[in-house]
Design a protein around this motif. Structure first.
Motif, PDB file in Angstrom:
ATOM      1  N   THR A  19      24.688 -68.473  42.121  1.00  0.00           N
ATOM      2  CA  THR A  19      25.403 -67.975  43.284  1.00  0.00           C
ATOM      3  C   THR A  19      25.122 -68.954  44.420  1.00  0.00           C
ATOM      4  O   THR A  19      24.535 -70.015  44.210  1.00  0.00           O
ATOM      5  CB  THR A  19      24.974 -66.539  43.642  1.00  0.00           C
ATOM      6  OG1 THR A  19      25.798 -66.055  44.706  1.00  0.00           O
ATOM      7  CG2 THR A  19      23.515 -66.477  44.083  1.00  0.00           C
ATOM      8  N   SER A  20      25.552 -68.630  45.613  1.00  0.00           N
ATOM      9  CA  SER A  20      25.322 -69.532  46.743  1.00  0.00           C
ATOM     10  C   SER A  20      25.229 -68.723  48.023  1.00  0.00           C
ATOM     11  O   SER A  20      25.618 -67.554  48.086  1.00  0.00           O
ATOM     12  CB  SER A  20      26.450 -70.567  46.859  1.00  0.00           C
ATOM     13  OG  SER A  20      27.689 -69.936  47.147  1.00  0.00           O
ATOM     14  N   VAL A  21      24.683 -69.360  49.055  1.00  0.00           N
ATOM     15  CA  VAL A  21      24.600 -68.745  50.371  1.00  0.00           C
ATOM     16  C   VAL A  21      24.859 -69.828  51.402  1.00  0.00           C
ATOM     17  O   VAL A  21      24.439 -70.976  51.227  1.00  0.00           O
ATOM     18  CB  VAL A  21      23.210 -68.087  50.603  1.00  0.00           C
ATOM     19  CG1 VAL A  21      22.088 -69.116  50.537  1.00  0.00           C
ATOM     20  CG2 VAL A  21      23.168 -67.347  51.927  1.00  0.00           C
ATOM     21  N   GLU A  28      26.059 -75.153  52.251  1.00  0.00           N
ATOM     22  CA  GLU A  28      26.186 -74.169  51.170  1.00  0.00           C
ATOM     23  C   GLU A  28      25.066 -74.447  50.174  1.00  0.00           C
ATOM     24  O   GLU A  28      25.013 -75.527  49.563  1.00  0.00           O
ATOM     25  CB  GLU A  28      27.548 -74.302  50.499  1.00  0.00           C
ATOM     26  CG  GLU A  28      27.908 -73.145  49.589  1.00  0.00           C
ATOM     27  CD  GLU A  28      28.528 -71.983  50.343  1.00  0.00           C
ATOM     28  OE1 GLU A  28      28.584 -70.890  49.761  1.00  0.00           O
ATOM     29  OE2 GLU A  28      28.942 -72.169  51.496  1.00  0.00           O
ATOM     30  N   ARG A  33      20.382 -67.290  40.060  1.00  0.00           N
ATOM     31  CA  ARG A  33      20.246 -65.831  40.115  1.00  0.00           C
ATOM     32  C   ARG A  33      19.757 -65.341  38.757  1.00  0.00           C
ATOM     33  O   ARG A  33      20.365 -65.622  37.732  1.00  0.00           O
ATOM     34  CB  ARG A  33      21.588 -65.187  40.477  1.00  0.00           C
ATOM     35  CG  ARG A  33      21.529 -63.694  40.683  1.00  0.00           C
ATOM     36  CD  ARG A  33      22.792 -63.196  41.366  1.00  0.00           C
ATOM     37  NE  ARG A  33      24.003 -63.643  40.695  1.00  0.00           N
ATOM     38  CZ  ARG A  33      25.235 -63.524  41.204  1.00  0.00           C
ATOM     39  NH1 ARG A  33      25.397 -62.984  42.392  1.00  0.00           N
ATOM     40  NH2 ARG A  33      26.286 -63.946  40.534  1.00  0.00           N
ATOM     41  N   LEU A  61      24.752 -56.869  42.392  1.00  0.00           N
ATOM     42  CA  LEU A  61      24.979 -58.228  42.868  1.00  0.00           C
ATOM     43  C   LEU A  61      25.266 -58.240  44.372  1.00  0.00           C
ATOM     44  O   LEU A  61      24.882 -59.176  45.082  1.00  0.00           O
ATOM     45  CB  LEU A  61      26.142 -58.877  42.104  1.00  0.00           C
ATOM     46  CG  LEU A  61      25.944 -59.044  40.599  1.00  0.00           C
ATOM     47  CD1 LEU A  61      27.146 -59.757  39.980  1.00  0.00           C
ATOM     48  CD2 LEU A  61      24.662 -59.805  40.296  1.00  0.00           C
ATOM     49  N   GLN A  65      23.355 -60.452  47.224  1.00  0.00           N
ATOM     50  CA  GLN A  65      23.964 -61.342  48.213  1.00  0.00           C
ATOM     51  C   GLN A  65      23.565 -60.944  49.630  1.00  0.00           C
ATOM     52  O   GLN A  65      23.326 -61.802  50.479  1.00  0.00           O
ATOM     53  CB  GLN A  65      25.485 -61.312  48.085  1.00  0.00           C
ATOM     54  CG  GLN A  65      26.016 -62.003  46.850  1.00  0.00           C
ATOM     55  CD  GLN A  65      25.613 -63.469  46.787  1.00  0.00           C
ATOM     56  OE1 GLN A  65      24.946 -63.887  45.840  1.00  0.00           O
ATOM     57  NE2 GLN A  65      25.985 -64.253  47.769  1.00  0.00           N
ATOM     58  N   ARG A  66      23.455 -59.651  49.879  1.00  0.00           N
ATOM     59  CA  ARG A  66      23.020 -59.192  51.199  1.00  0.00           C
ATOM     60  C   ARG A  66      21.590 -59.640  51.473  1.00  0.00           C
ATOM     61  O   ARG A  66      21.253 -60.077  52.574  1.00  0.00           O
ATOM     62  CB  ARG A  66      23.128 -57.671  51.285  1.00  0.00           C
ATOM     63  CG  ARG A  66      22.853 -57.105  52.684  1.00  0.00           C
ATOM     64  CD  ARG A  66      22.914 -55.590  52.694  1.00  0.00           C
ATOM     65  NE  ARG A  66      24.201 -55.119  52.206  1.00  0.00           N
ATOM     66  CZ  ARG A  66      24.365 -54.363  51.133  1.00  0.00           C
ATOM     67  NH1 ARG A  66      23.311 -53.991  50.420  1.00  0.00           N
ATOM     68  NH2 ARG A  66      25.557 -53.965  50.772  1.00  0.00           N
ATOM     69  N   LEU A  68      20.110 -62.276  50.175  1.00  0.00           N
ATOM     70  CA  LEU A  68      20.175 -63.717  50.427  1.00  0.00           C
ATOM     71  C   LEU A  68      20.577 -63.999  51.866  1.00  0.00           C
ATOM     72  O   LEU A  68      19.986 -64.845  52.546  1.00  0.00           O
ATOM     73  CB  LEU A  68      21.194 -64.358  49.486  1.00  0.00           C
ATOM     74  CG  LEU A  68      20.692 -64.998  48.200  1.00  0.00           C
ATOM     75  CD1 LEU A  68      21.871 -65.586  47.431  1.00  0.00           C
ATOM     76  CD2 LEU A  68      19.650 -66.051  48.471  1.00  0.00           C
ATOM     77  N   HIS A  69      21.599 -63.312  52.334  1.00  0.00           N
ATOM     78  CA  HIS A  69      22.095 -63.539  53.690  1.00  0.00           C
ATOM     79  C   HIS A  69      21.024 -63.203  54.735  1.00  0.00           C
ATOM     80  O   HIS A  69      20.828 -63.951  55.696  1.00  0.00           O
ATOM     81  CB  HIS A  69      23.348 -62.700  53.932  1.00  0.00           C
ATOM     82  CG  HIS A  69      23.938 -62.870  55.295  1.00  0.00           C
ATOM     83  ND1 HIS A  69      24.661 -63.989  55.672  1.00  0.00           N
ATOM     84  CD2 HIS A  69      23.887 -62.067  56.403  1.00  0.00           C
ATOM     85  CE1 HIS A  69      25.031 -63.859  56.936  1.00  0.00           C
ATOM     86  NE2 HIS A  69      24.586 -62.713  57.391  1.00  0.00           N
ATOM     87  N   ARG A  72      18.337 -66.036  54.923  1.00  0.00           N
ATOM     88  CA  ARG A  72      18.815 -67.419  54.953  1.00  0.00           C
ATOM     89  C   ARG A  72      17.973 -68.294  55.882  1.00  0.00           C
ATOM     90  O   ARG A  72      17.791 -69.480  55.611  1.00  0.00           O
ATOM     91  CB  ARG A  72      20.289 -67.478  55.338  1.00  0.00           C
ATOM     92  CG  ARG A  72      20.603 -66.994  56.748  1.00  0.00           C
ATOM     93  CD  ARG A  72      22.108 -66.827  56.938  1.00  0.00           C
ATOM     94  NE  ARG A  72      22.453 -66.502  58.309  1.00  0.00           N
ATOM     95  CZ  ARG A  72      22.342 -65.294  58.848  1.00  0.00           C
ATOM     96  NH1 ARG A  72      21.892 -64.295  58.112  1.00  0.00           N
ATOM     97  NH2 ARG A  72      22.684 -65.079  60.114  1.00  0.00           N
TER      98      ARG A  72
END
Length: 258
Positions: A19-21, A28, A33, A61, A65-66, A68-69, A72
């Motif tokens: 995945t990415s952030v 990016e 994951r 998932l 992602q939340r 990760l954000h 950051r």
């Protein structure tokens, strides 16, 4: 469900994908994951192979992602700390430069009765006793940077005090994870110690920004008008932090935590 049956049907292998952030500076970042049946919580780590997000079996998932954000800033700091481009801890007798006020000062080493660090006409001189350990070096380095930062604040502050409703109750300099400064309700002002590593004009802008919160506690147009009156090039200084801020924080972290 009986525990033996749960063990039989539970996944045993790690499930991996990518995945990415997106970081605040626009980069990016690719993240491995991993869904680990043994994991009990979300975990973000950074190693030699890059960033890795570990999810427990029941985590979605979207939750990953939340997570990760939200982390950051920490991720950017860890990646910058591992960047080989000059962000390393000081090595006694070996390191040849010392970051200060947007420059790398030539650094000399000598033996001394106690740990001391000072700036002179030839750069910086670090004296250490023969048996001084890493803790003594870190303590001396932090004291040096705090003294240098306080000298800068002491030089700038008298210029702004007459137009303020009151002076800050006190000023504290310390490493900060994401902010560059803050002003508490009681008037106590905190500034990131990493500011002394960067350009002095950018450091002064942060001081002005926080002092203007003594006039307006918000970020309203009236607040920015006060900042503009005292620091007309504040936009350029803010752009400097967008470009170099993570690196400044990572460099201080590397210097003080080795």
């Amino acid at each position: 469900m009986p525990s033996p049956l749960r063990r039989l049907i539970a996944p045993r292998a790690l499930l991996r994908d990518r995945t990415s952030v997106r970081l605040d500076d626009g980069r990016e970042i690719d993240v491995e994951r991993v869904r680990d049946p043994r994991a009990r919580r979300l975990r973000l780590t950074v190693g030699e192979r890059g960033a890795r997000l570990t999810l427990p079996p029941r985590a979605s998932l979207v939750a990953g992602q939340r997570f990760l954000h939200l982390h950051r800033d920490w991720l950017a700091l860890q990646l910058a700390t591992q960047d080989p481009d000059g962000i390393v801890a000081l090595v006694p007798g070996d390191s040849a430069t010392l970051p200060l006020r947007g420059a790398l000062l030539p650094l000399r080493w000598e033996q001394g009765r106690y740990a001391s660090l000072r700036v002179d006409a030839d750069g910086a001189l670090f004296a250490l006793p023969p048996r001084a350990g890493p803790a003594a070096l870190r303590r001396c380095l932090r004291d040096f940077y705090e003294a240098q930062a306080r000298a800068d604040v002491g030089r700038w502050l008298p210029r702004y005090l007459p137009a303020l409703p009151r002076a800050p109750a006190r000023i504290r300099l310390r490493p900060m994870s994401s902010q560059w400064g803050s002003l508490a309700a009681n008037g106590a002002l905190a500034l990131d110690l990493a500011l002394v590593l960067g350009e002095p004009a950018a450091f002064e802008y942060v001081l002005v920004h926080e002092l203007c919160h003594l006039i307006h506690a918000d970020h309203s147009p009236a607040f920015w008008a006060e900042v503009e009156a005292r620091c007309p090039d504040w936009r350029r200084q803010r752009a400097y932090f967008h470009a170099e801020g993570r690196r400044l924080k990572a460099r201080l972290h590397a210097l003080l935590s080795a």
